[in-house]
Enzyme design. Sequence first.
Site: not given
Length: 591
Positions: A33, A313, A317
């Site tokens: 990410d 995070d 996810d």
Amino acid sequence: LAYGMRKMAATNTLVRRLHAVETVGATTVICTDKTGTLTTNEMRVTAARLPTDAAGMWLVAEAVSANSTANLSRIPGEPIGTVGNPTEAALLLWLDGKGIDYAPIRSGFRVSQQWTFTTERKLMATRGDSPVLGGPVLHVKGAPEVILDRCSRVVTEGGAEPISCHLAEIRSELAEAQSRGQRTLGLAYQEAPPVGELDASAVGLTWLGFVTVDDPIRTDVPEAIAVCRAAGIQVKIVTGDSPGTAAEVARQVGLDVSAERHLTGPEFAKLSDSDAGDAAIGLTVLSRARPADKLRLVSLLKKRGEVVAVTGDGVNDGPALNYADVGLAMAKTGTAVAKEASDVLLLDDSFASIVTAVRWGRGLYENVQRFLLFQLTINVAALGLVFLGPFVGVKLTLTVMQMLWVNLIMDTFAALALATEPPHANVLARSPRKAGAFIVTGPMSVVLFSSAALFLAGSIVFVFVLKSAGLDPDADGPTRGGTLLFTAFVLLQFWNLFNSRAWGRGGSALGGLGANPWFLGIAAAVLGGQVLIVQFGGAVFRTVPLSLADWVRLIGLTALVLVVGEAVRFTIGLRRRNGASPSLSSSVPAN
């Protein structure tokens, strides 16, 4: 592996599952990410395209204060701290910089319903009674292009107007900000909103404007990504940010952002599995990605034989982190769900720590190979010597106690010595190993069996030399001949420990020894243990004390194992530097 987990924890990489130590070294693709991993996650508002008149500014202040769950922390004598979502906190800091306190505004706004931000709808909304507008209102913030599609009016200096006349200008300003790598956040509201659940397709919002939020790239990320590429690892950015922002961040960190390597989540979702699988291999950036898009990308990459590491995070996810070969969660900003689904925690939330984890994973895998090379060489030589002993006139080549000492060297001391070897400099200059590759490679087998054959042949020749000198190693009770044979065999393995250390490193087996005092200490313990057993073992180990001259001759003779190994490594290295590709070099690249 356990030793590696301990060492990795000291480099901001906390391994939660033992298998990840080895698997992370085989990683071929990293799906990362953006926020907090590639960037510092220290967001600040850099520009605002919002109403500046008094009435408009108070409406903006209410939109920022009420439609938020973040807070500011004020401790006397210290800078203002933030609690909660970094983007929302950046808006509150911006408001505070204008001398407006969000707390009384938030407390004066009576909330009736609130919808938190999700990656599916890309916005957050709060409905309640507005003191500014004197009635019920719905405040919305989120991805500008998503909110713009729901707006029918826009706030201007002359009041609210149809948005159609201003849409091109707004989109142009957004595209310009996003092209600079800045995150954009749109604000809108609706007076007298309908009661009930939020309708994602409803139109009727009034566009307030947008702010640009800057989240600087971490200074160590471009170099870390360059190291990954040199190591044969693809890096793919999977983010919920806009295409323009994602592309600019990818450019800043050194990734290819050409059109064929960049897709949005909706575009990726429309592709068939076959086309999406092809696209996934060459993809560099997936922007406006939803959790389902991230999970599908990981699944397709794994089906194509890639070993995939995923960073994340958030709660959303979790599926991708769990399905990946290695899930890496952010320890500082990560949710409990993300941490629980992960295999590794990045204690500093930095991409550079992923590279460190890969480096340790590869180094530890090579340490296991070095140990196997050493152990199997001893096994083959020892079994061969015991098997062939009777055929050369020695019924009991090694006693049970002597064999136990050899196994103690092989299974315990060697494992400790080789496990403590740190990853060497060129471990990231190679392509990743294949996930299904057998741990004992072809070149390892060549070295293993050739070394064992030489040790076996040397031991048998030594038996005949002893017999010819009247020192029969098979005489009853402790004998000098038997002690010399036992000691010579152990010293062969002592020097072979250094040769095994050189596997995969290139260069001399003695290089960098000073950086690993554990190896030197354990090697000294093996040699010292052999001296004690020979000099004081007596009937228990069937040994007799040897003279200093015997020890010097045995050490000098068996040291030829290391000398020959060094000569072979030097020759291979020299031919490589001269641009040659000898068959020995290609088949035995590291030893």
